[in-house]
Design an enzyme around this catalytic site. Sequence first.
Site, PDB file in Angstrom:
ATOM      1  N   PRO A 210     -42.452   5.199 -23.910  1.00 37.99           N
ATOM      2  CA  PRO A 210     -42.833   6.529 -24.013  1.00 37.99           C
ATOM      3  C   PRO A 210     -41.819   7.049 -25.263  1.00 37.99           C
ATOM      4  O   PRO A 210     -40.870   6.617 -25.621  1.00 37.99           O
ATOM      5  CB  PRO A 210     -42.066   7.179 -22.583  1.00 37.99           C
ATOM      6  CG  PRO A 210     -42.077   6.226 -21.757  1.00 37.99           C
ATOM      7  CD  PRO A 210     -41.695   4.881 -22.534  1.00 37.99           C
ATOM      8  N   TYR A 211     -42.566   7.898 -25.953  1.00 40.83           N
ATOM      9  CA  TYR A 211     -42.001   8.545 -27.222  1.00 40.83           C
ATOM     10  C   TYR A 211     -42.146  10.083 -27.149  1.00 40.83           C
ATOM     11  O   TYR A 211     -43.284  10.647 -26.980  1.00 40.83           O
ATOM     12  CB  TYR A 211     -43.059   7.822 -28.289  1.00 40.83           C
ATOM     13  CG  TYR A 211     -42.493   8.439 -29.700  1.00 40.83           C
ATOM     14  CD1 TYR A 211     -41.481   7.564 -30.400  1.00 40.83           C
ATOM     15  CD2 TYR A 211     -42.990   9.577 -30.299  1.00 40.83           C
ATOM     16  CE1 TYR A 211     -41.121   8.057 -31.695  1.00 40.83           C
ATOM     17  CE2 TYR A 211     -42.452  10.057 -31.636  1.00 40.83           C
ATOM     18  CZ  TYR A 211     -41.627   9.109 -32.283  1.00 40.83           C
ATOM     19  OH  TYR A 211     -41.191   9.700 -33.482  1.00 40.83           O
ATOM     20  N   ARG A 293     -30.435  12.581 -20.255  1.00 43.80           N
ATOM     21  CA  ARG A 293     -29.322  13.390 -19.954  1.00 43.80           C
ATOM     22  C   ARG A 293     -28.643  14.349 -21.160  1.00 43.80           C
ATOM     23  O   ARG A 293     -27.552  14.141 -21.374  1.00 43.80           O
ATOM     24  CB  ARG A 293     -28.375  12.775 -19.113  1.00 43.80           C
ATOM     25  CG  ARG A 293     -28.561  11.884 -17.767  1.00 43.80           C
ATOM     26  CD  ARG A 293     -27.512  11.022 -17.344  1.00 43.80           C
ATOM     27  NE  ARG A 293     -26.540  12.167 -16.707  1.00 43.80           N
ATOM     28  CZ  ARG A 293     -26.371  13.011 -15.644  1.00 43.80           C
ATOM     29  NH1 ARG A 293     -27.280  12.380 -14.812  1.00 43.80           N
ATOM     30  NH2 ARG A 293     -25.549  13.635 -15.198  1.00 43.80           N
ATOM     31  N   TYR A 554     -17.127  14.442 -30.903  1.00 42.77           N
ATOM     32  CA  TYR A 554     -18.229  13.854 -31.795  1.00 42.77           C
ATOM     33  C   TYR A 554     -17.552  13.400 -32.951  1.00 42.77           C
ATOM     34  O   TYR A 554     -16.406  14.058 -33.954  1.00 42.77           O
ATOM     35  CB  TYR A 554     -18.852  15.221 -32.386  1.00 42.77           C
ATOM     36  CG  TYR A 554     -20.464  15.190 -32.371  1.00 42.77           C
ATOM     37  CD1 TYR A 554     -21.054  15.477 -31.056  1.00 42.77           C
ATOM     38  CD2 TYR A 554     -21.259  14.149 -33.367  1.00 42.77           C
ATOM     39  CE1 TYR A 554     -22.391  15.297 -30.920  1.00 42.77           C
ATOM     40  CE2 TYR A 554     -22.535  14.200 -33.096  1.00 42.77           C
ATOM     41  CZ  TYR A 554     -22.944  14.544 -31.925  1.00 42.77           C
ATOM     42  OH  TYR A 554     -24.523  14.690 -31.900  1.00 42.77           O
TER      43      TYR A 554
END
Lengths: 634, 646
Positions: A210-211, A293, A554
């Site tokens: 899937p893309y 998620r 991050y």
Amino acid sequence: MASNSSGGGSSDRQRIAQQRLRIIAGHLQGPVDGDSAILAAECKAQGSKTDVCREGKTVPRRRQEIMKWNGWGYSDSKFLFNKKGQAEFTGKRYRLSGMIIPGLKDWMEGTFGANLQHKTPATPLLTSSAVQPATLNKAFLEELKSTGIPFSHDAEDRVFRAHGHCLHEIFALREGKFGRVPDMVVWPNCHNDVVKIVELACKHNVCVIPYGGGTSVSSALECPPEETRSIVSLDTSQMNRILWIDEKNLTAHVEAGIVGQDLERLLNESGYCTGHEPDSMEFSSLGGWVATRASGMKKNIYGNIEDLVIHIRMVTPRGVIEKSCQGPRMSTGPDIHHFIMGSEGTLGVVTEVTMKIRPMPEYQKYGSVVFPNFEQGVACLREVAKQRCAPASIRLMDNEQFKFGHALKPQVSSIFTSFLDGLKTFYITKFKGFDPNRLCVATLLFEGDREKVLQHEKQVYDIAAKFGGLAAGEDNGQRGYMLTFVIAYLRDLGMDYYVIGESFETSVPWDRVLDICRNVKARIIQECKDKGVQFPPLSTCRVTQTYDTGACVYFYFAFNYRGLSDPVHVYEQVEHAAREEILANGGSLSHHHGVGKLRKEWMRDTVSNVGVGMLKSVKDYVDPDNIFGNRNLL
Amino acid sequence: DKIRALDPMLKKRDDFEDMLEERRNSSDLRYALRCYTPVLYKGLAPCKASMLKSMVLQSDQLHHVIGQVSRETGRAADDVQEEASAILEEMAHCLQLSTVRFFAFTLSKVFKTLFRSICVNEEGIQRLQQAIQEHPVVLLPSHRSYMDFLLMSYILYTYDIALPVIAAGMDFMGMKFVGEMLRMSGAFFIRRSFGGDKLYWSVFSEYVKTMLKNGFAPVEFFLEGTRSRTSKSLTPKLGLLNIVMDPYLKGEVYDINVVPVSISYERILEEALYAREMLGVPKPKESTSGLFKARKVLSEDYGSIHVYFGQPVSVRSLAQGRVNRCQFNLVPRHIPRRPSEEIQSFVNDSAYRLVRAQEENMVLKPWVLLASLLLQNHHQDQTAGQKRGMVLEELTAQAVWLRDMFREYGAFLHWPVVLLDICVGGQVKPGEPHSTVTPEEELLSQAVIVLSCASYRNQGLHVFLRPALLASAINAASSNLKQEVFNSFSFLRNMFSNEFILCPGATVQDFEEACYLLVKTGALQVTQQELLVTERGQRTVAFLTSMLDPFLQGYQVVCRFLCEEATENLTEKQFVPAVRKFIIKHLLAGRLRYTEVLSSDLQKNSLAALLRLGAVQKIKGRIKLSKVTYSSVFLLRTCVNLTYNC
């Protein structure tokens, strides 16, 4: 920009919608899709009332027509150094578009030791002959043709869907190197199309990947080189309608291929929003968010994807999985949604999702706070989380990133503004005694009723003051957020001049935040040194989300690779070491990027043997023939 | 690469500079008052002692333990908090620059009188300076003398390096004035034992960690725990090392640099004291007045001191691949927990590595070689019933032979160009005791001399320990078969692991290293199956074996004592006097060759080894032969047999 809104207190929705349009994606002049006629026949949207017309569609089947095939984002938008040697951002889509960024050159030279004379240009054109010929499954192809679902085995289409945006993937594209790529691309138009494709794939033993938006940074889209079956890339981009909006329950039922900016724009037109704004929202898709998620910048108000999803429909080799009702919470054994969310395309294709929606906020306001050092900043964020009064978004950049943000300041038009800037700097560094090499800045975004926003703002600034924070204006805040949209473009500029880099993230308990930031940054610097990198790397971090018990951190990491024979390998070794360091310091394997194939090796340690066994047994039941064979996660 | 690891000769070492030279040529006062601006960890401002204390008292860890103690004992939390505060008060240093300057001045005077030179490797100092800026630093000097930590601070002050805070035993506190002076020069005091005292442990560990984590000052302590009375390195104590490694393991700092420092004295101030102490004359309690009485040492010549600052060892690199730091992820880090087995063994191995690093850079003077030769000769004489000593020429020739062997084994020799200018002509032998009354007294006073002599020899033991173990193993083994020699090597090594620094679990490496060295020096041939001593290797092997002989005999005699004389009720306290009595009896009867076995250090080590090996058990403070199990009898027998063979 947001401050403009303060003018109209009880403003009409129409105007806010306009304004949001500009904030997020005011650039959309969706290219007309010439092929749309072909598709018109098939899918009848179930609830046609609010069915969205196709005019606003952002993502065409031939993505390469508007997007770069070997870099980030739109073809018309990129950083470059003009003839005067000044950095410039081209195009018309962003606030920064068409502007000169005077500080960028010095910053790049100073930070990386980069030099405008030393260029590493990308291979300009995709040479189809360099792409492996497609391995086609004839029987599958024949039956697919009979369904009328559009497909392609054009080299450009296939190459575009063979990668995400990991450094090694983009680096290889720029060098014109292609590994295993999908053998064909299909564009289902609706849920039933997907059902047909998956049935055919099972029947003919074809591998389906899937893309969605293609923004993966976990090697999730990479085709396993050992896969001998024909690989079909299932591009969901044409499944992009809002099927209905339920204003009584505040939900919207949406096809999973829709990208973030379209979803928000279309909902805004009806006065609603989901509030889910991951940094990649211009390109990433709803189905992709569910499958990985995802987390959005404004999760403090709206929640992460797992909080937003009410109902999911997924097509698996065993059939369609979905719940029978839309109760807001259920006690019916383990939540089957949690098998789907984070499955990373290994179990099936998410086709339709019912999501929570909210009325659009009446008022938005950016803000920023300068702290004397990172420690104080983290302490402040912790306190804000403790008091559960986090604004829609609160992010804390470290000193290096603060400087980076500064370097991206566009040229100021008036002498007055530049004078004002100088005055501010003077006030903070000289009068307040902040060390310019230690101070750091938190950017804030408030949303809601005007009155509540102002009240909320005061509360947060009061807490900040207790930690030595000084309010530093809306402009700084807004620029901080703009940065997240353009930073990916900036990587392409770096790659033109021997600089490679990437970001990665983790989540960590509060008491570990400072330790993990310090240790991971230091590890990156040390590893670069040990691996022979000739220039000091950029190793910087920011705290981007707060939770009751911890935060999302991050890291940005980039270096000048001149003098290295295999820069990507060095890069990967350093990133690997950094991830080990994260794990050793109590950080998670991923907060929202997912595992993909890049971080697979740590899954067992992360979720225990039994955990892996559980996931395996689900996979074995749902997809015994490994039709969804992207080999992510396990 | 393997050769490199095996061949100690390939180690590169720095040159020395005499730091006293400048002191002899310029004003001590100016030196003591000069501008002192050390570089600090990440440019940190130094922290006041009072601030440090409040940081400790407010720490999460201490709060947790105070709560726990208060719940367990039913005492009010405030009360416990107060106790913690009192403990900290008793413990904490209060480093003052003025005191340091005072010491800088007086020590300059004292050192110039006592020592010919104090040589320091300046490159090591530079490395240390670099290390301090990068990561928190732990200094680990060897411990042979009370002088050690004053000397360390003196050197660091001289080179403008951040002054360390030093873990010192509580016994100093007995000396009122001196204790406070030391406190003001950076010492902090810890009780010798506080086994079960949770609160004490918590205050102590938090205090050390706070200083370390924040990089306020290098932390200095002695891995060996106490001064070595024998000049041999002592097996490391792990308590403090555990504490200082904890911040790294828990991710509270990126790394910690541990710097082993080797301090080699040509003559140790306390040498005679040590010998007496080991022979049963109790050590004088430290007191200020005692210190003044001791000032007569000022009139003697103590030669030179060599201080070698070793390569900083990164704790991170030590732990790489050995410790999974994720084990701290699931429990809040401030809750004290017993270290896991993984960590215990890691810390233990690291400790041994660090002590070996200290040993490696110990500078050996010719006296070490001469003492070794003289002692061997002395024992031979004794067996022969002669008192001949050695002809100087012969001693010189042997010393040269031994020097070359030492060099081959990688010893850090400091060999003056002109040798033996102080040696009297004629014959050299260990001194004669003055005429005394009883034979026992005569024996003891002779033993003082032999033990002093042995302490010189011991400085060089680490150099040929492994080859010596192999040489003894070859002698003890019933055949030349490699496997048999290895078994006997392994037994000896295991038995002696309380006596010498032998890294746990490194038997194979040690065996390989020993073989390598003996083969390299032409003393041994190794075939597929066998180990053969060569013709020219006989001398080497004989020398090496007789180096270990006194130790073997010591262990043997303890075994015999335990088999023959130990009563049912032998307590640990009674052990040493009882063994001593037993030994004196046998020595006087001429049944034992080595006076050295009188050393209580040797006796205690052999008891510890026997306890460890399970030949002996400790039940309610009493020492008992293990319930006649096959293994213990076998062990004792082998022990006794081995020594007879040698």
